[in-house]
Design a protein around this motif. Structure first.
Motif, mmCIF file in Angstrom:
data_model
loop_
_atom_site.group_PDB
_atom_site.id
_atom_site.type_symbol
_atom_site.label_atom_id
_atom_site.label_comp_id
_atom_site.label_asym_id
_atom_site.label_seq_id
_atom_site.Cartn_x
_atom_site.Cartn_y
_atom_site.Cartn_z
ATOM 1 N N ALA A 160 -49.533 -37.044 40.228
ATOM 2 C CA ALA A 160 -48.095 -37.271 40.391
ATOM 3 C C ALA A 160 -47.461 -37.920 39.161
ATOM 4 C CB ALA A 160 -47.823 -38.114 41.628
ATOM 5 N N GLY A 161 -48.236 -38.602 38.369
ATOM 6 C CA GLY A 161 -47.708 -39.234 37.159
ATOM 7 C C GLY A 161 -47.239 -38.235 36.122
ATOM 8 N N ARG A 162 -47.573 -36.972 36.295
ATOM 9 C CA ARG A 162 -47.161 -35.953 35.336
ATOM 10 C C ARG A 162 -45.950 -35.156 35.807
ATOM 11 N NH1 ARG A 162 -52.840 -33.455 33.490
ATOM 12 N NH2 ARG A 162 -53.045 -33.170 35.715
ATOM 13 N N ASN A 163 -45.299 -35.623 36.865
ATOM 14 C CA ASN A 163 -44.128 -34.915 37.373
ATOM 15 C C ASN A 163 -42.949 -34.947 36.411
ATOM 16 O OD1 ASN A 163 -44.817 -33.618 39.825
ATOM 17 N ND2 ASN A 163 -44.951 -35.634 40.797
ATOM 18 N N LEU A 164 -42.828 -35.978 35.612
ATOM 19 C CA LEU A 164 -41.753 -36.017 34.619
ATOM 20 C C LEU A 164 -41.914 -34.860 33.638
ATOM 21 C CD1 LEU A 164 -39.270 -37.329 33.357
ATOM 22 C CD2 LEU A 164 -40.799 -38.848 32.109
ATOM 23 N N ARG A 165 -43.129 -34.658 33.142
ATOM 24 C CA ARG A 165 -43.369 -33.535 32.224
ATOM 25 C C ARG A 165 -43.170 -32.213 32.947
ATOM 26 N NH1 ARG A 165 -41.983 -31.532 27.954
ATOM 27 N NH2 ARG A 165 -43.388 -30.047 27.025
ATOM 28 N N LEU A 166 -43.605 -32.116 34.185
ATOM 29 C CA LEU A 166 -43.375 -30.906 34.976
ATOM 30 C C LEU A 166 -41.884 -30.598 35.057
ATOM 31 C CD1 LEU A 166 -44.287 -28.643 36.971
ATOM 32 C CD2 LEU A 166 -44.083 -30.369 38.781
ATOM 33 N N ASN A 167 -41.072 -31.604 35.327
ATOM 34 C CA ASN A 167 -39.623 -31.401 35.417
ATOM 35 C C ASN A 167 -39.024 -30.956 34.089
ATOM 36 O OD1 ASN A 167 -39.423 -31.977 38.152
ATOM 37 N ND2 ASN A 167 -39.107 -34.157 37.785
ATOM 38 N N GLU A 168 -39.489 -31.539 32.991
ATOM 39 C CA GLU A 168 -38.998 -31.135 31.667
ATOM 40 C C GLU A 168 -39.326 -29.670 31.400
ATOM 41 O OE1 GLU A 168 -39.493 -35.500 29.501
ATOM 42 O OE2 GLU A 168 -41.007 -33.952 29.181
ATOM 43 N N SER A 223 -38.627 -24.728 42.248
ATOM 44 C CA SER A 223 -37.634 -25.795 42.028
ATOM 45 C C SER A 223 -37.979 -27.056 42.806
ATOM 46 C CB SER A 223 -36.247 -25.321 42.464
ATOM 47 O OG SER A 223 -35.842 -24.212 41.714
ATOM 48 N N ASP A 224 -38.625 -26.901 43.947
ATOM 49 C CA ASP A 224 -38.967 -28.030 44.815
ATOM 50 C C ASP A 224 -40.380 -28.558 44.602
ATOM 51 O OD1 ASP A 224 -36.507 -27.821 46.062
ATOM 52 O OD2 ASP A 224 -37.273 -26.564 47.679
ATOM 53 N N PHE A 225 -41.178 -27.860 43.824
ATOM 54 C CA PHE A 225 -42.587 -28.209 43.669
ATOM 55 C C PHE A 225 -42.759 -29.534 42.932
ATOM 56 C CE2 PHE A 225 -46.371 -28.065 40.902
ATOM 57 C CZ PHE A 225 -47.335 -28.147 41.883
ATOM 58 N N ALA A 226 -43.716 -30.321 43.385
ATOM 59 C CA ALA A 226 -44.090 -31.567 42.719
ATOM 60 C C ALA A 226 -45.601 -31.723 42.804
ATOM 61 C CB ALA A 226 -43.409 -32.768 43.363
ATOM 62 N N LEU A 227 -46.159 -32.275 41.757
ATOM 63 C CA LEU A 227 -47.579 -32.577 41.757
ATOM 64 C C LEU A 227 -47.834 -33.772 42.678
ATOM 65 C CD1 LEU A 227 -48.182 -32.263 37.918
ATOM 66 C CD2 LEU A 227 -48.911 -30.642 39.680
ATOM 67 N N LEU A 285 -50.851 -27.340 32.408
ATOM 68 C CA LEU A 285 -50.600 -28.489 33.269
ATOM 69 C C LEU A 285 -51.011 -28.179 34.710
ATOM 70 C CD1 LEU A 285 -49.298 -31.323 33.771
ATOM 71 C CD2 LEU A 285 -47.162 -30.114 34.164
ATOM 72 N N LEU A 286 -50.613 -27.026 35.202
ATOM 73 C CA LEU A 286 -50.959 -26.643 36.576
ATOM 74 C C LEU A 286 -52.466 -26.493 36.753
ATOM 75 C CD1 LEU A 286 -48.134 -24.021 37.225
ATOM 76 C CD2 LEU A 286 -48.257 -26.368 38.120
ATOM 77 N N ARG A 287 -53.121 -25.892 35.779
ATOM 78 C CA ARG A 287 -54.569 -25.724 35.838
ATOM 79 C C ARG A 287 -55.272 -27.077 35.866
ATOM 80 N NH1 ARG A 287 -54.845 -22.367 32.041
ATOM 81 N NH2 ARG A 287 -54.894 -20.491 33.313
#
Length: 103
Positions: A75-83, A66-70, A24-26
């Motif tokens: 940004a639409g993938r932040n939900l998956r990032l949080n999971e 913990s504070d990082f967000a795409l 995801l990050l890549r």
């Protein structure tokens, strides 16, 4: 008492989540956290406790994972990032907590 098979399952789960996170990050061109999580992934894949504790060190406090967000356009993938972030923390914490029970 935690069994070795339980710990192996946790390591496998943590490795799978970290692999998904690094992908995801890549794909979002996020290089800073990709370096940290890739390093942790290598250690976790080798079933080293240091991998779990390394990953846990990325959490907590200001300007940590913990504070990082795409950001846009990812940004639409932040939900998956949080999971993934929550799963990774839970698994790494369980490995660290249970490691003293396996001797």
């Amino acid at each position: 008492m935690t069994r070795v098979s339980d710990m192996n399952a946790r390591f496998a789960g943590l490795a799978a989540r970290l692999l998904e996170l690094t992908e995801l990050l890549r794909s979002a061109d996020e290089t800073f956290w990709l370096r940290f999580m890739s390093h942790g992934l290598e250690q976790v894949q080798a079933r080293r406790l240091s991998g779990a504790t390394y990953v846990l060190g990325c959490y907590g406090g200001a300007e940590t994972f913990s504070d990082f967000a795409l950001t846009a356009p990812h940004a639409g993938r932040n939900l998956r990032l949080n999971e993934l972030r929550n799963d990774i923390f839970r698994l790494a914490n369980a490995i660290a907590a249970d490691s003293a029970q396996i001797r």
